[in-house]
Design an enzyme around this catalytic site. Structure first.
Site, PDB file in Angstrom:
ATOM      1  N   LYS A 112     -33.107-111.228  10.181  1.00  0.00           N
ATOM      2  CA  LYS A 112     -32.244-110.886  11.191  1.00  0.00           C
ATOM      3  C   LYS A 112     -30.203-110.906  11.082  1.00  0.00           C
ATOM      4  O   LYS A 112     -29.988-109.904  11.843  1.00  0.00           O
ATOM      5  CB  LYS A 112     -31.997-111.415  12.415  1.00  0.00           C
ATOM      6  CG  LYS A 112     -34.030-111.043  12.790  1.00  0.00           C
ATOM      7  CD  LYS A 112     -34.423-111.257  14.057  1.00  0.00           C
ATOM      8  CE  LYS A 112     -36.125-110.269  14.492  1.00  0.00           C
ATOM      9  NZ  LYS A 112     -36.822-110.382  15.273  1.00  0.00           N
ATOM     10  N   LYS A 193     -41.608-105.087   6.801  1.00  0.00           N
ATOM     11  CA  LYS A 193     -42.703-105.095   7.735  1.00  0.00           C
ATOM     12  C   LYS A 193     -42.057-103.741   8.469  1.00  0.00           C
ATOM     13  O   LYS A 193     -41.443-103.944   8.832  1.00  0.00           O
ATOM     14  CB  LYS A 193     -42.681-106.658   8.158  1.00  0.00           C
ATOM     15  CG  LYS A 193     -43.225-107.051   9.238  1.00  0.00           C
ATOM     16  CD  LYS A 193     -42.649-108.321  10.063  1.00  0.00           C
ATOM     17  CE  LYS A 193     -42.358-108.431  10.857  1.00  0.00           C
ATOM     18  NZ  LYS A 193     -41.969-108.523  12.303  1.00  0.00           N
ATOM     19  N   LYS A 196     -40.089-103.558  15.074  1.00  0.00           N
ATOM     20  CA  LYS A 196     -38.984-102.946  16.977  1.00  0.00           C
ATOM     21  C   LYS A 196     -38.238-102.809  16.328  1.00  0.00           C
ATOM     22  O   LYS A 196     -37.718-101.560  17.182  1.00  0.00           O
ATOM     23  CB  LYS A 196     -39.079-103.716  17.197  1.00  0.00           C
ATOM     24  CG  LYS A 196     -40.896-104.368  18.556  1.00  0.00           C
ATOM     25  CD  LYS A 196     -40.728-105.419  19.404  1.00  0.00           C
ATOM     26  CE  LYS A 196     -41.469-105.541  19.734  1.00  0.00           C
ATOM     27  NZ  LYS A 196     -41.423-107.170  20.109  1.00  0.00           N
TER      28      LYS A 196
HETATM   29  N1  AQP Z   1     -45.925-105.030  10.812  1.00  0.00           N
HETATM   30  C1  AQP Z   1     -46.916-105.997  12.500  1.00  0.00           C
HETATM   31  N2  AQP Z   1     -47.804-106.781  11.306  1.00  0.00           N
HETATM   32  C2  AQP Z   1     -48.599-107.304  12.330  1.00  0.00           C
HETATM   33  N3  AQP Z   1     -48.111-108.397  13.111  1.00  0.00           N
HETATM   34  C3  AQP Z   1     -46.942-108.025  13.828  1.00  0.00           C
HETATM   35  N4  AQP Z   1     -46.126-109.062  14.589  1.00  0.00           N
HETATM   36  C4  AQP Z   1     -44.875-107.866  14.942  1.00  0.00           C
HETATM   37  N5  AQP Z   1     -44.713-107.206  13.750  1.00  0.00           N
HETATM   38  C5  AQP Z   1     -45.706-107.210  12.698  1.00  0.00           C
HETATM   39  C6  AQP Z   1     -46.865-109.913  15.091  1.00  0.00           C
HETATM   40  O1  AQP Z   1     -46.815-108.940  16.708  1.00  0.00           O
HETATM   41  C7  AQP Z   1     -46.392-110.022  17.712  1.00  0.00           C
HETATM   42  C8  AQP Z   1     -45.362-110.383  18.743  1.00  0.00           C
HETATM   43  O2  AQP Z   1     -43.948-110.247  18.464  1.00  0.00           O
HETATM   44  P1  AQP Z   1     -42.945-110.556  19.023  1.00  0.00           P
HETATM   45  O3  AQP Z   1     -42.945-109.336  19.960  1.00  0.00           O
HETATM   46  O4  AQP Z   1     -42.980-111.779  19.177  1.00  0.00           O
HETATM   47  O5  AQP Z   1     -42.098-110.133  17.287  1.00  0.00           O
HETATM   48  P2  AQP Z   1     -40.587-109.267  17.017  1.00  0.00           P
HETATM   49  O6  AQP Z   1     -40.758-109.889  15.668  1.00  0.00           O
HETATM   50  O7  AQP Z   1     -40.228-109.013  18.057  1.00  0.00           O
HETATM   51  O8  AQP Z   1     -41.632-108.499  16.311  1.00  0.00           O
HETATM   52  P3  AQP Z   1     -40.996-107.086  14.916  1.00  0.00           P
HETATM   53  O9  AQP Z   1     -41.565-105.921  15.748  1.00  0.00           O
HETATM   54  O10 AQP Z   1     -41.124-107.772  13.958  1.00  0.00           O
HETATM   55  O11 AQP Z   1     -39.417-106.781  16.411  1.00  0.00           O
HETATM   56  P4  AQP Z   1     -38.312-107.282  14.600  1.00  0.00           P
HETATM   57  O12 AQP Z   1     -37.919-106.267  14.702  1.00  0.00           O
HETATM   58  O13 AQP Z   1     -37.403-108.029  16.235  1.00  0.00           O
HETATM   59  O14 AQP Z   1     -38.319-107.858  14.415  1.00  0.00           O
HETATM   60  C9  AQP Z   1     -45.999-111.125  17.309  1.00  0.00           C
HETATM   61  O15 AQP Z   1     -47.012-111.973  16.710  1.00  0.00           O
HETATM   62  C10 AQP Z   1     -46.220-110.595  15.623  1.00  0.00           C
HETATM   63  O16 AQP Z   1     -46.875-112.271  14.510  1.00  0.00           O
END
Ligand code: AQP
Length: 327
Positions: A112, A193, A196
Site C-alpha cells: 500500500k 490481486k 478496490k
Molecule cells: N482479489 C481478491 N480475491 C479474493 N478475496 C479477496 N478479498 C479482497 N480482495 C480479494 C477478500 O475480501 C474481504 C474483504 O476485503 P477488505 O475490504 O477487508 O479488504 P481490502 O484489502 O480492502 O480489499 P481489496 O479489494 O484488496 O482492497 P484494497 O485495494 O484496499 O487492498 C477480505 O476477506 C479479503 O481477503
C-alpha cells in the site's frame, strides 16, 4: 458450545467479485453452521486517505451489499466497528506486545505504501487492530481471502503471546480460505490481486456493475495470444483467472470447463464467463435495489448494541487479566 466465526470488510467502496468469491460467499454459507459475527471495519478504512461524507455513504452501502448477498441479521450479527469501543481498547493492549519486527514484515503495508498510501501509524499497525477485531469476539474461525493469511498468522501469534503471559483468555483462531477463487486476480494485470483501490476500473468487476459493464470488463480482460483455453497459472494467468471465476460462479470443475471451451477461441469463452458472472450476481443486485437505507441503519444500530454488550463482557475478562480490573 457452537464455534464462532468473525470477519470484516472495509467500507471503502468498489466491492468486487474478488471480495465476494474470496470472502462474502462463505460468510453467507457459514452463518448456518456457526455463530457468525460480521463487521464493517470503518476504523480500518481511516488508515488510507478518505472523505468523511463518502465514508458515511459507503458504510451503509457495504451493509446493504452484505444484506443483499444473504447475510441475515436473524442468523448473524452485523455492525460497524466504531460502534464498539472494545476494538480500539483491545488493539492498544495487544500493541504493547507486538514486536516491531512482526509489523515490518507485513506485505500489505509494503504494497500500500509503495502504491502511494501515506505511511501513517494506523496503516502500519493495521494487523494489530485486525487481531483485536477477531480476538475481541473470541472467534475460532475467520473466513477471508488468501491475501489475509499473513494477518491471521499475526492474530494467532498475538493470542498465544497474550495467553502465555496473562492466562488462557483467547482461542487461537484459524483462517478459513475457499479452495477456489481465494485470490481473484486483476483483469488488467493477472499477476496482481483484484483490488478496490486499483486506479483502473477495468481491472475489476463490481458487484453492482450493470450487466453490459460486466460483459465489457470480461471481454477486455488481459489474456495471451495463444487461443487455447487451458488452466496454467504460469503460462496463461489471465485465462486461468477467468476459469477460476467461472468455476466458482457455475460450480463446474475447471477440467470440465476446459473440455467445453478448449477450442472455439477466447471470444466464446469470455462471453460464457460473463454470462456466468452476470447470472451469479443478478439476485443480489435485485435485492440491493429493494433495500431501504433506513432499514439498513436499524440493522446496524441493533447489531452494534448487541456486539457492544458482548464485547464489554469479554473485555472485562481482558482488563482483569492485564491488571486493569474496574474499581
Ligand atoms: N482479489 C481478491 N480475491 C479474493 N478475496 C479477496 N478479498 C479482497 N480482495 C480479494 C477478500 O475480501 C474481504 C474483504 O476485503 P477488505 O475490504 O477487508 O479488504 P481490502 O484489502 O480492502 O480489499 P481489496 O479489494 O484488496 O482492497 P484494497 O485495494 O484496499 O487492498 C477480505 O476477506 C479479503 O481477503
Amino acid at each position: 458450545m457452537q464455534q464462532r466465526i468473525f470477519s470484516g470488510v472495509q467500507p471503502t467502496g468498489n466491492i468486487h467479485i474478488g471480495n465476494y468469491l474470496g470472502a462474502f460467499r462463505n460468510w453467507v454459507k457459514l452463518q448456518d453452521e456457526y455463530d457468525a459475527i460480521y463487521c464493517i471495519v470503518d476504523l480500518h478504512a481511516m488508515t488510507t486517505d478518505y472523505d468523511p461524507g463518502e465514508l458515511e455513504k459507503t458504510r451503509i452501502e457495504t451493509a446493504k451489499v452484505l444484506l443483499a448477498l444473504g447475510v441475515d441479521p436473524d442468523r448473524s450479527l452485523l455492525y460497524t466497528q466504531s460502534q464498539v469501543p472494545g476494538h480500539a481498547e483491545l488493539a492498544w493492549i495487544l500493541s504493547t506486545m507486538t514486536p516491531m519486527g512482526v509489523l515490518n514484515r507485513m506485505t500489505q503495508f509494503k504494497e500500500k505504501t509503495a502504491a502511494g498510501a501515506s505511511s501513517n501509524l494506523g496503516l502500519y499497525s493495521y494487523p494489530v487492530l485486525m487481531a483485536a477485531d477477531i480476538l475481541l469476539h473470541r472467534a475460532n474461525l475467520v473466513p477471508v481471502g488468501d491475501d489475509q493469511r499473513q494477518h491471521i498468522e499475526v492474530t494467532r501469534d498475538l493470542a498465544e503471546r497474550f495467553n502465555n503471559k496473562f492466562g488462557d483468555v483467547f482461542p487461537i483462531p484459524e483462517a478459513h480460505v475457499p479452495e477456489r477463487s481465494a485470490r481473484v486476480m486483476s483483469l488488467t494485470d493477472p499477476h496482481a490481486k483484484m483490488s478496490k483501490s486499483d486506479p483502473q476500473p477495468k481491472s475489476r468487476v463490481l458487484l453492482l456493475d450493470e450487466s453490459d459493464v460486466i460483459r465489457k470488463r470480461i471481454r477486455s480482460a488481459v489474456t495471451d495470444s495463444d487461443p487455447e483455453v487451458r488452466y496454467d497459472t504460469a503460462a496463461k494467468p489471465g485465462i486461468s483467472n477467468l476459469l477460476e471465476i467461472m468455476s466458482a460462479c457455475t460450480g463446474s470443475p475447471i477440467d470440465s470447463l476446459v473440455d467445453e471451451y478448449a477450442a472455439g477461441g477466447y471470444g466464446r469463452f469470455k462471453d460464457a464467463v460473463a454470462d456466468a458472472v452476470i447470472a451469479e450476481l443478478a439476485p443480489a443486485k435485485e435485492r440491493f435495489v429493494a433495500l431501504e437505507n433506513g432499514d439498513v441503519r436499524d440493522v446496524l444500530r441493533e447489531g452494534g448494541m448487541r456486539a457492544n454488550e458482548m464485547a464489554e463482557t469479554y473485555q472485562s475478562e481482558v482488563r482483569a487479566a492485564v491488571g486493569l480490573k474496574a474499581f
